[in-house]
Design a protein around this motif. Structure first.
Motif: not given
Length: 411
Positions: A211-220
């Motif tokens: 919703r807020s950062s559509p170009d972001a990746l999530l690193f886990v």
């Protein structure tokens, strides 16, 4: 170096303690740095590479695997014939397959790295450009933060609280997300607390990012995922949960082989994977064929290696839990979900600031080693305690020495 560390409106923001202490850093015990000029912030966690006291409760690994134990595993009978040439750019195919099997993803998603640390470095340099932002959940493993700062990325910190048992604060993460965010970085289980994010929390976080950062990746960072306790089941990797997720891990912690310097990233996006592979070429060329061959055998036999280590961790956690109960008048702790590590805190009503300083100063007198909370972005009265590194016969004496240190700090 200009530090790019923003308060983004998230409550409880603090710059990292290591940056605040740059004017009075002591390294290797023989040189004081009046002004640190390195591209990466200096952090005293580097001392763990050079100091190993008899009661080492600072390390976050399980017990070190020996070369003999490793060579006894099936699949290494022809190791003497291994040619020591260059490795493959993305990693040894057999190793990538073994990693993929453990994460339940296609082997082509896997890029091997020199520990998870190189993966953090490559991600920082390849996912963000000038003007981009990253959201980092802290306290955290220092290179998770410092690789971003070294790359010149603007970092928005979300500091989790001891009082809330270091659970993810989704509201505060959402407040830090912007259209400029390119990377959101968390660990599960966390370092230094061993607290794990639930699948529900990960999915909720992905929805916020979309919703807020559509170009972001999530690193886990899943480095401690397989370091479960006793008969507790190992939680499945989130590597295949969503194409926006990149995961990292290594053979260092649960498997006890940090000396192999073998880790990995799982990267669903082929374009990003190609950029990371070229970045790897420009930093380390390739992985060590010897390390990767040994790591392949280790991962193919992971169940055989992990089972006794998980039993030891379960027993060690029970020992620590009993000690924490006995010392509850002087310390608090957050019980971990996995990993050979957890966070403890000296009670403020018992230890004033002077007593906290005495506590740290007295540890060498008791042959003790602990990991300061300040290394991870926490307060000085918080420390990471590693309960899986020492042999079982030494853990109880080490905890007794810790009690003695508490006594001495209060005199």
């Amino acid at each position: 170096m200009v530090e790019k560390w923003k308060n983004c409106g998230c409550s409880g923001f603090h710059p990292p303690a290591t940056i605040l202490r740059m004017q009075a850093v002591q390294t290797r015990g023989d040189a004081t740095l009046s002004q640190w000029r390195g591209r990466f912030p200096y952090n005293e966690i580097i001392s763990l590479l050079d100091v190993n006291r008899p009661f080492n409760l600072a390390e976050s690994t399980s017990q070190d695997l020996t070369v003999g134990e490793l060579l006894a595993l099936p699949g290494l009978e022809d190791i003497r014939d291994l040619k020591l040439g260059y490795g493959r750019s993305a990693g040894l195919p057999a190793l990538r397959q073994a990693i993929a099997d453990g994460c339940d993803v296609p082997a082509e998603w896997v890029l091997t790295t020199q520990g998870t640390a190189l993966g953090l470095f490559l991600l920082a340099f390849e996912t963000c450009r000038a003007g981009d932002e990253a959201v980092l959940v802290t306290p955290c493993f220092p290179p998770s933060r410092d690789s971003l700062l070294g790359a010149g990325v603007t970092v928005r910190e979300v500091k989790l609280s001891f009082e809330n048992s270091y659970r993810l604060d989704l509201e505060r993460i959402e407040a830090c997300l912007t259209p400029k965010t390119r990377l959101v970085s968390i660990a599960s289980p966390q370092n230094p607390s061993g607290v794990r994010a639930s699948r529900f929390e990960i999915e909720a976080l992905l929805a916020l990012i979309e919703r807020s950062s559509p170009d972001a990746l999530l690193f886990v960072d899943e480095t401690y995922r397989e370091a479960s306790y006793g008969d507790d089941p190992t939680v499945q990797s989130v590597a295949g949960l969503d194409p926006r997720i990149v995961t990292g891990a290594s053979v260092s912690k649960a498997l006890g082989a940090p000396g192999l310097r073998t880790g990995w990233l799982t990267v669903p996006d082929a374009g990003l994977r190609a950029r990371l592979t070229v970045a790897k070429l420009n930093t380390v060329i390739s992985g060590s064929v010897l390390d990767e061959t040994l790591a392949t055998a280790l991962l193919r036999n992971r169940a055989r290696v992990l089972e006794p280590r998980q039993r030891l961790l379960g027993d060690a956690l029970a020992t620590l839990s009993s000690w924490c109960q006995a010392e509850r008048g002087r310390i608090e702790w957050v019980k971990p979900d996995a990993g050979a590590l957890c966070c403890l805190r000296l009670r403020a009503e018992v230890f004033d600031d002077a007593a906290v300083s005495r506590f740290w100063a007295l540890l060498p007198d008791h042959d003790l080693q602990l990991a300061s909370g300040q290394w991870f972005g926490e307060a000085q009265r918080v420390f990471r305690l590693g309960f899986g590194y020492l042999p079982p016969a030494k853990l109880q004496p080490a905890l007794a020495a810790l009690s003695s240190s508490l006594d001495a700090a209060l005199r």
